[in-house]
Design a protein around this motif. Structure first.
Motif, PDB file in Angstrom:
ATOM      1  N   GLU A  31       0.403  -0.563  -0.149  1.00 29.35           N
ATOM      2  CA  GLU A  31      -0.336  -0.339   0.071  1.00 29.35           C
ATOM      3  C   GLU A  31       0.968   0.952  -0.223  1.00 29.35           C
ATOM      4  OE1 GLU A  31      -3.142   0.074   3.157  1.00 29.35           O
ATOM      5  OE2 GLU A  31      -3.657  -1.831   3.008  1.00 29.35           O
ATOM      6  N   THR A  32       0.210   2.538  -0.404  1.00 28.14           N
ATOM      7  CA  THR A  32       0.950   3.494  -0.732  1.00 28.14           C
ATOM      8  C   THR A  32      -0.027   4.604  -0.317  1.00 28.14           C
ATOM      9  OG1 THR A  32       3.196   5.216  -1.056  1.00 28.14           O
ATOM     10  CG2 THR A  32       1.144   4.537  -3.259  1.00 28.14           C
ATOM     11  N   ILE A  33       0.431   5.787   0.061  1.00 29.94           N
ATOM     12  CA  ILE A  33      -0.225   6.614  -0.210  1.00 29.94           C
ATOM     13  C   ILE A  33      -0.276   7.903  -1.859  1.00 29.94           C
ATOM     14  CG2 ILE A  33      -0.517   7.727   1.845  1.00 29.94           C
ATOM     15  CD1 ILE A  33       1.366   9.697   2.220  1.00 29.94           C
ATOM     16  N   THR A  34      -1.643   8.742  -1.904  1.00 25.94           N
ATOM     17  CA  THR A  34      -1.001   9.088  -3.249  1.00 25.94           C
ATOM     18  C   THR A  34      -1.320  11.076  -2.442  1.00 25.94           C
ATOM     19  OG1 THR A  34      -3.396   9.594  -2.897  1.00 25.94           O
ATOM     20  CG2 THR A  34      -2.391   7.629  -4.340  1.00 25.94           C
ATOM     21  N   GLN A  35      -1.556  11.239  -1.797  1.00 24.30           N
ATOM     22  CA  GLN A  35      -2.069  12.862  -1.872  1.00 24.30           C
ATOM     23  C   GLN A  35      -0.814  13.896  -0.240  1.00 24.30           C
ATOM     24  OE1 GLN A  35      -5.819  13.533  -1.032  1.00 24.30           O
ATOM     25  NE2 GLN A  35      -5.977  11.498  -2.946  1.00 24.30           N
ATOM     26  N   ALA A  36      -0.405  14.516  -0.371  1.00 23.83           N
ATOM     27  CA  ALA A  36      -0.088  15.106   0.941  1.00 23.83           C
ATOM     28  C   ALA A  36      -1.064  15.738   2.279  1.00 23.83           C
ATOM     29  CB  ALA A  36       0.704  16.855   0.859  1.00 23.83           C
ATOM     30  N   VAL A  37      -0.315  15.571   3.304  1.00 25.21           N
ATOM     31  CA  VAL A  37      -1.655  15.832   3.961  1.00 25.21           C
ATOM     32  C   VAL A  37      -1.094  16.855   5.850  1.00 25.21           C
ATOM     33  CG1 VAL A  37      -3.451  15.240   6.269  1.00 25.21           C
ATOM     34  CG2 VAL A  37      -3.448  14.255   3.653  1.00 25.21           C
TER      35      VAL A  37
ATOM     36  N   MET B  73       4.375   1.406  12.325  1.00 26.80           N
ATOM     37  CA  MET B  73       2.882   1.379  11.590  1.00 26.80           C
ATOM     38  C   MET B  73       3.218   1.207  10.031  1.00 26.80           C
ATOM     39  SD  MET B  73       0.847   2.245  14.300  1.00 26.80           S
ATOM     40  CE  MET B  73      -0.832   2.236  13.294  1.00 26.80           C
ATOM     41  N   MET B  74       4.161   1.206   9.121  1.00 19.28           N
ATOM     42  CA  MET B  74       4.399   0.373   8.487  1.00 19.28           C
ATOM     43  C   MET B  74       4.003  -0.953   7.656  1.00 19.28           C
ATOM     44  SD  MET B  74       5.103   3.722   6.366  1.00 19.28           S
ATOM     45  CE  MET B  74       6.446   3.625   5.174  1.00 19.28           C
ATOM     46  N   GLU B  75       4.257  -1.104   8.909  1.00 17.21           N
ATOM     47  CA  GLU B  75       3.819  -2.884   8.535  1.00 17.21           C
ATOM     48  C   GLU B  75       2.965  -3.196   7.891  1.00 17.21           C
ATOM     49  OE1 GLU B  75       6.729  -5.425   8.771  1.00 17.21           O
ATOM     50  OE2 GLU B  75       7.861  -3.385   9.060  1.00 17.21           O
ATOM     51  N   GLU B  76       1.618  -2.728   8.468  1.00 17.55           N
ATOM     52  CA  GLU B  76       0.430  -2.670   8.459  1.00 17.55           C
ATOM     53  C   GLU B  76      -0.455  -1.763   7.840  1.00 17.55           C
ATOM     54  OE1 GLU B  76      -3.307  -4.870  10.806  1.00 17.55           O
ATOM     55  OE2 GLU B  76      -1.365  -5.923  10.326  1.00 17.55           O
ATOM     56  N   GLY B  77      -1.016  -1.857   6.730  1.00 12.21           N
ATOM     57  CA  GLY B  77      -1.196  -0.238   6.113  1.00 12.21           C
ATOM     58  C   GLY B  77      -3.105  -0.429   6.162  1.00 12.21           C
ATOM     59  N   VAL B  78      -4.039   0.700   5.848  1.00 18.36           N
ATOM     60  CA  VAL B  78      -5.113   0.595   5.815  1.00 18.36           C
ATOM     61  C   VAL B  78      -5.927   0.292   5.489  1.00 18.36           C
ATOM     62  CG1 VAL B  78      -4.757   3.185   8.162  1.00 18.36           C
ATOM     63  CG2 VAL B  78      -4.839   3.114   4.977  1.00 18.36           C
ATOM     64  N   LEU B  79      -5.496   0.149   4.526  1.00 17.69           N
ATOM     65  CA  LEU B  79      -6.952  -0.574   2.757  1.00 17.69           C
ATOM     66  C   LEU B  79      -7.184  -2.191   3.747  1.00 17.69           C
ATOM     67  CD1 LEU B  79      -5.799   0.944  -0.374  1.00 17.69           C
ATOM     68  CD2 LEU B  79      -7.486   1.407   1.024  1.00 17.69           C
ATOM     69  N   ALA B  80      -6.141  -2.355   3.201  1.00 19.09           N
ATOM     70  CA  ALA B  80      -5.760  -4.440   3.325  1.00 19.09           C
ATOM     71  C   ALA B  80      -5.296  -5.178   4.781  1.00 19.09           C
ATOM     72  CB  ALA B  80      -6.268  -5.242   1.873  1.00 19.09           C
ATOM     73  N   GLY B  81      -4.581  -4.383   5.259  1.00 21.51           N
ATOM     74  CA  GLY B  81      -2.927  -4.523   6.266  1.00 21.51           C
ATOM     75  C   GLY B  81      -2.054  -5.039   5.672  1.00 21.51           C
ATOM     76  N   PHE B  82      -1.707  -4.588   4.470  1.00 24.73           N
ATOM     77  CA  PHE B  82      -0.458  -5.252   3.491  1.00 24.73           C
ATOM     78  C   PHE B  82       0.423  -3.986   4.187  1.00 24.73           C
ATOM     79  CE2 PHE B  82      -3.422  -6.653   0.343  1.00 24.73           C
ATOM     80  CZ  PHE B  82      -3.250  -7.951   0.352  1.00 24.73           C
ATOM     81  N   PRO B  83       2.008  -4.156   3.741  1.00 25.90           N
ATOM     82  CA  PRO B  83       3.008  -3.798   4.495  1.00 25.90           C
ATOM     83  C   PRO B  83       2.948  -2.154   3.693  1.00 25.90           C
ATOM     84  CG  PRO B  83       4.136  -5.283   4.281  1.00 25.90           C
ATOM     85  CD  PRO B  83       2.572  -5.639   3.820  1.00 25.90           C
ATOM     86  N   VAL B  84       3.452  -0.858   3.721  1.00 28.82           N
ATOM     87  CA  VAL B  84       3.219   0.330   3.166  1.00 28.82           C
ATOM     88  C   VAL B  84       4.165   0.307   2.843  1.00 28.82           C
ATOM     89  CG1 VAL B  84       2.783   3.107   3.168  1.00 28.82           C
ATOM     90  CG2 VAL B  84       1.530   1.288   4.661  1.00 28.82           C
ATOM     91  N   LEU B  85       4.629   1.467   0.978  1.00 31.00           N
ATOM     92  CA  LEU B  85       5.902   1.877   0.843  1.00 31.00           C
ATOM     93  C   LEU B  85       5.672   3.231   0.349  1.00 31.00           C
ATOM     94  CD1 LEU B  85       5.870  -0.857  -2.259  1.00 31.00           C
ATOM     95  CD2 LEU B  85       7.416  -0.465   0.018  1.00 31.00           C
ATOM     96  N   ASP B  86       7.417   3.519   0.462  1.00 35.03           N
ATOM     97  CA  ASP B  86       7.217   5.013   0.083  1.00 35.03           C
ATOM     98  C   ASP B  86       6.362   6.348   0.642  1.00 35.03           C
ATOM     99  OD1 ASP B  86       8.665   3.194  -2.249  1.00 35.03           O
ATOM    100  OD2 ASP B  86       7.801   3.762  -3.439  1.00 35.03           O
ATOM    101  N   VAL B  87       6.816   6.300   1.602  1.00 35.32           N
ATOM    102  CA  VAL B  87       5.767   7.582   2.658  1.00 35.32           C
ATOM    103  C   VAL B  87       6.989   8.236   3.157  1.00 35.32           C
ATOM    104  CG1 VAL B  87       4.206   8.063   5.016  1.00 35.32           C
ATOM    105  CG2 VAL B  87       4.014   6.055   2.953  1.00 35.32           C
TER     106      VAL B  87
END
Length: 693
Positions: free
Chosen positions: A481-487, A545-559
């Motif tokens: 998983e990753t993100i597409t917008q800045a917050v 928290m990068m180990e588990e994303g919010v969508l489906a629990g997959f690791p998060v990349l590139d944040v």
């Protein structure tokens, strides 16, 4: 003392079915190591000694053998060609000084040859080229030489020319000596005659010989000047120049023949001795510090230095665990105590053996340049450095690719789980590209690997070698998983429950990072609103928290996360309070930052006969593939495409159906890319459904 200049540590590598193992068998026969040649297609070759290798006719793990030619000692490693086992090739190249790249006379430079060639370039290994199977239909030596130039971008130095084509292939002309080596039909390697060059080849031989000398003398300015003035250098001088150019990767001496028909292999062995470097002639291995940076020092190849060696392969067999070791410097005697610089623990060397595939010869000592196996080492893994306890050093470690495909397995009966645990433990130690984890929620064991064949063979080994009866689930894709917008956001963690409370306030920005950057944290807090000693706690909280994303629990990349302000309380603030604040902040902000599912994209290389090109391309398009390139060859077309891994399960069966059994393909991981919305929704729904069970 052994003379290191008479050592050659070489590997044989190529695409599946180019004839590596057969070539190794011929080398062993010619050097007197075996008296009966075993054939791959009968499942009897010396180096393919696993049951699974004999049955499938492919090499799965690299095997080491030692032999002698012209009073030189050759340590030969036969490596696998299949893309799922490239890690075996990679780690073998890491410890070798030279190699023989085998290419099929009709298939030419195939997908896996490219990958292996790239690995060899990265490891800076000198190579010879052997164009094999010249007795096959459609074999064309000159075409393969062109492909080496165009596809690999390498400079082949043609050393021999073939006499006859396909069924009429009888031997080769050695360009330097202008002599023809012609074999009879008996199939015995020693039955050849040295003759004059056939009359119809004289012009070609002179033209190629001139090119050979011109390329070779570029390595020596004086010889080149003399040659330009019309003075031909002696054979010794030309050989010396070829040796220099081969070592510096300026060109690759190119030979040809048919290993199966025993034609042309002797000249390759002569070339190994003449042109490939001895251990002392290769750039010495760099030494590393604890952070993995080069120290500027090197492991000099010499028996007089302190002991330094690299463990490059672990193998478990009926005699116990074997650790394959390449000794770079110093000596090792039976009974010595050596240090594993990775674990900081010392071990005593009980038994050392020289390997002949799966036979062994006991040794009492070994020295720089040797490739040996040590029996019964406890905590050594692939890539660990072994050294003298008085002189701790670290050699450059190996980097292994991450697995992209997984399957769930469970033992059929309760008693099998302990047995399976022990077996998997041994297999993970042997193969660094094979990983295992347990799913705590379902209690399943997840096996991860490089491809369907890789996992298929691991399950087969568990069932047959270790006798574990398994239930196997469907293959799973390693999504991310990753993100597409800045917050920009703020989070306060506050807890007051009698006694001292907890307080931590952070203001932060979260934005998408560069592809492949993973997790990047920075702090621009000024004025002490978040004291410096709490910054690592904030970073730790976010990172965990990068180990588990919010969508489906997959690791998060590139944040990328930047802490720019916050607040603290003189009494209630602590590292743990800020760590909890960061975890809460991650959960709060990632959904706002346009969370997105990523899928692994594979670099797929398909070979198909001309008349099925349209069907193959249409099928790849249906699998959401992006066609990158098409190259027409003599026997068919190669199509290169990027295709999502989830669409490639069972592809080989389908490809064979649409190409009447003549298609072939290979694939390797390329990169992660965004999942289309409809696919992402399906994956997320499926994960939620499984969790609900």
């Amino acid at each position: 003392m052994t003379d290191l200049s008479k050592y050659r540590n070489i590997g044989i590598f190529a695409h599946v079915d180019a004839g590596k193992t057969t070539t190794t068998e011929r080398i062993l026969k010619l050097t007197g190591q075996i008296h009966k040649t075993g054939e791959v297609h009968d499942g009897e070759s010396t180096t393919d000694f696993m049951e699974q290798e004999a049955e499938r006719g492919i090499t799965i793990q690299s095997a080491a053998v030692s032999c002698f030619w012209n009073d030189h000692r050759l340590n030969v490693i036969d490596t696998p060609g299949h893309v799922d086992f490239t890690v075996e090739v990679y780690r073998s190249l890491k410890v070798l000084d030279g190699g023989i790249g085998v290419f099929c006379g009709s298939g030419g430079v195939e997908p896996q040859s490219e990958t292996n060639w790239r690995y060899a370039n990265e490891s800076e290994v000198s190579r010879l080229i052997f164009v094999n199977k010249l007795d096959r239909m459609g074999a064309d030596f000159y075409n393969v030489v062109d492909q080496v130039k165009n596809v690999l971008g390498a400079t082949p130095l043609v050393m021999v020319l073939p006499i006859g084509r396909e069924d009429d292939f009888v031997g080769v002309v050695d360009l330097l000596s202008r002599k023809a080596y012609v074999w009879d039909d008996s199939g015995l390697p020693e039955n050849y005659e040295i003759q004059d060059v056939p009359a119809d080849m004289v012009d070609d031989v002179e033209q190629y010989r001139e090119e050979l000398i011109e390329t070779a003398v570029e390595q020596d300015d004086e010889l080149m000047m003399a040659y330009m003035e019309g003075e031909e250098p002696s054979i010794e001088d030309i050989k010396r120049c070829i040796r220099t150019g081969t070592r510096d990767l300026a060109f690759f001496p190119t030979f040809c023949g048919s290993a199966f028909k025993n034609k042309g292999v002797q000249l390759v062995l002569d070339a190994v001795v003449d042109y490939l470097p001895a251990p002392t002639e290769v750039d010495p291995q760099p030494l590393m510090d604890e952070e993995g940076n080069e120290t500027g020092e090197h492991a000099i190849v010499s028996a007089d230095e302190t002991f330094k060696a690299l463990a490059f392969k672990i193998m478990d067999d009926r005699f116990g665990a074997l650790t394959f070791v390449r000794i770079y410097s110093g000596k090792l005697n039976k009974g010595d105590t050596i240090l594993n610089s990775f674990t900081g623990k010392t071990e005593r060397v009980g038994r050392m053996v020289e390997m002949q595939a799966d036979d062994r010869k006991e040794l009492t000592s070994a020295q720089a340049g040797d490739i040996i196996a040590i029996v019964g080492m406890k905590n050594v893994q692939t890539g660990h450095t072994l050294c003298d306890p008085k002189d701790q050093v670290t050699l450059e470690p190996m980097v292994f690719p991450t697995p992209v495909i997984s399957i769930a397995v469970a033992p059929k009966d309760k008693g099998g789980s302990e047995k399976m645990g022990v077996a998997i433990g041994k297999m993970v130690a042997e193969d660094p590209s094979f990983q295992v984890e347990s799913d705590d929620e379902t209690g399943e064991t997840i096996l991860k690997g490089m491809g369907e064949l890789h996992l298929d063979i691991k399950v087969d080994i568990l069932k047959r070698t270790y006798g574990v009866d398994l239930t196997v689930g469907a293959p799973q894709v390693a999504y991310r998983e990753t993100i597409t917008q800045a917050v920009e956001d703020s989070y306060t963690h506050k807890k007051q429950s009698g006694g001292s409370g907890q307080f931590g306030k952070i203001d932060y920005r979260i934005k998408p990072g560069e592809a492949g950057s993973g997790f990047v944290f920075s702090s621009t807090v000024v004025g002490g609103n978040v004291p410096k000693e709490f910054w690592p706690a904030v970073e730790k909280g976010f990172k965990s928290m990068m180990e588990e994303g919010v969508l489906a629990g997959f690791p998060v990349l590139d944040v990328e996360i930047e802490l720019f302000d916050g607040g603290f309380h003189a009494v209630d603030s602590s590292a743990i309070a800020f760590e909890i604040a960061a975890k809460g902040a991650f959960r709060q902000s990632i959904p706002k930052a346009g969370a997105q599912l990523l899928e692994p994209i594979m670099k797929v290389d398909v070979f198909t006969p001309d008349d099925h090109v349209g069907d193959v391309i249409g099928d790849l398009n249906r699998r959401r593939g992006m066609i990158k390139d098409q190259q027409a060859g003599v026997t068919g077309v190669r199509i290169k495409a990027d295709v999502p891994l989830s669409e490639m399960f069972g592809y080989i069966g389908h490809l064979r159906t649409i190409t009447s059994g003549r298609g072939q393909f290979s694939m390797e991981f390329s990169h992660y890319a965004a999942c289309p919305q409809n696919v992402a929704e399906e994956v997320i729904a499926k994960v939620k459904e499984e969790k609900a069970k």
